[in-house]
Design a protein around this motif. Structure first.
Motif, short mmCIF file in Angstrom:
data_model
loop_
_atom_site.label_atom_id
_atom_site.label_comp_id
_atom_site.label_asym_id
_atom_site.label_seq_id
_atom_site.Cartn_x
_atom_site.Cartn_y
_atom_site.Cartn_z
N LEU A 1 -155.21 -63.46 59.46
CA LEU A 1 -155.79 -63.83 58.17
C LEU A 1 -154.81 -64.62 57.33
O LEU A 1 -155.19 -65.61 56.69
N LEU A 2 -153.55 -64.21 57.32
CA LEU A 2 -152.54 -64.96 56.56
C LEU A 2 -152.34 -66.36 57.14
O LEU A 2 -152.14 -67.32 56.40
N ASP A 3 -152.40 -66.48 58.47
CA ASP A 3 -152.27 -67.80 59.10
C ASP A 3 -153.41 -68.73 58.72
O ASP A 3 -153.24 -69.95 58.70
N GLN A 4 -154.57 -68.17 58.43
CA GLN A 4 -155.74 -68.97 58.06
C GLN A 4 -155.70 -69.44 56.61
O GLN A 4 -156.47 -70.30 56.22
N ARG A 5 -154.82 -68.87 55.81
CA ARG A 5 -154.74 -69.18 54.38
C ARG A 5 -153.63 -70.16 54.12
O ARG A 5 -152.76 -70.39 54.94
N ALA A 6 -153.63 -70.71 52.92
CA ALA A 6 -152.54 -71.59 52.50
C ALA A 6 -151.23 -70.82 52.52
O ALA A 6 -151.20 -69.59 52.44
N ALA A 7 -150.14 -71.54 52.60
CA ALA A 7 -148.81 -70.94 52.76
C ALA A 7 -148.48 -69.93 51.66
O ALA A 7 -147.76 -68.97 51.91
N THR A 8 -148.99 -70.11 50.47
CA THR A 8 -148.66 -69.20 49.37
C THR A 8 -149.75 -68.16 49.13
O THR A 8 -149.64 -67.37 48.19
N ALA B 1 -143.68 -62.89 54.16
CA ALA B 1 -142.38 -62.61 53.57
C ALA B 1 -141.71 -63.91 53.14
O ALA B 1 -141.82 -64.93 53.82
N GLY B 2 -141.03 -63.85 51.99
CA GLY B 2 -140.28 -65.00 51.50
C GLY B 2 -141.10 -66.04 50.78
O GLY B 2 -140.58 -67.06 50.37
N ARG B 3 -142.38 -65.81 50.60
CA ARG B 3 -143.23 -66.78 49.89
C ARG B 3 -143.37 -66.37 48.43
O ARG B 3 -143.40 -65.21 48.09
N ALA C 1 -140.99 -54.83 59.58
CA ALA C 1 -140.62 -55.84 60.58
C ALA C 1 -140.20 -57.15 59.94
O ALA C 1 -139.80 -58.08 60.65
N GLY C 2 -140.28 -57.25 58.61
CA GLY C 2 -139.87 -58.48 57.92
C GLY C 2 -140.91 -59.58 57.96
O GLY C 2 -140.60 -60.72 57.60
N GLU C 3 -142.12 -59.27 58.36
CA GLU C 3 -143.18 -60.29 58.49
C GLU C 3 -143.91 -60.57 57.18
O GLU C 3 -144.33 -61.70 56.94
#
Length: 81
Positions: free
Chosen positions: A8-15, A78-80, A52-54
């Motif tokens: 689901l996160l891969d299908q969304r915009a980076a932020t 993570a990191g966004r 897991a840091g994902e």
């Protein structure tokens, strides 16, 4: 459930972020309220992905820990920001 969250996160915009209910609904795949039984598994999967840091689990746009999270949360990569 972890893979559902990542997909689901891969299908969304980076932020973008998702709600655990998005993962529960996707994993359930039905039209009724049966997805609600998957809410706790979705939350647990999110915390495993945090370990897991994902991903990050957030409230009001800020990362929270499992111990401090109260109420509705969002999940983002993570990191966004």
């Amino acid at each position: 459930m972890e893979q559902v969250i990542i997909d689901l996160l891969d299908q969304r915009a980076a932020t973008a972020s998702i709600c655990p209910s998005d993962a529960a609904r996707t994993a359930y795949g039905g039209d009724d309220d049966g997805w609600r039984a998957l809410m706790e598994p979705a939350r647990r999967a999110a915390w495993r992905l945090v370990s897991a840091g994902e991903v990050e689990v957030t409230q009001a746009g800020r990362p929270v820990t499992e111990e401090t999270a109260r109420g509705p949360v969002r999940i983002r990569r993570a990191g966004r920001r």
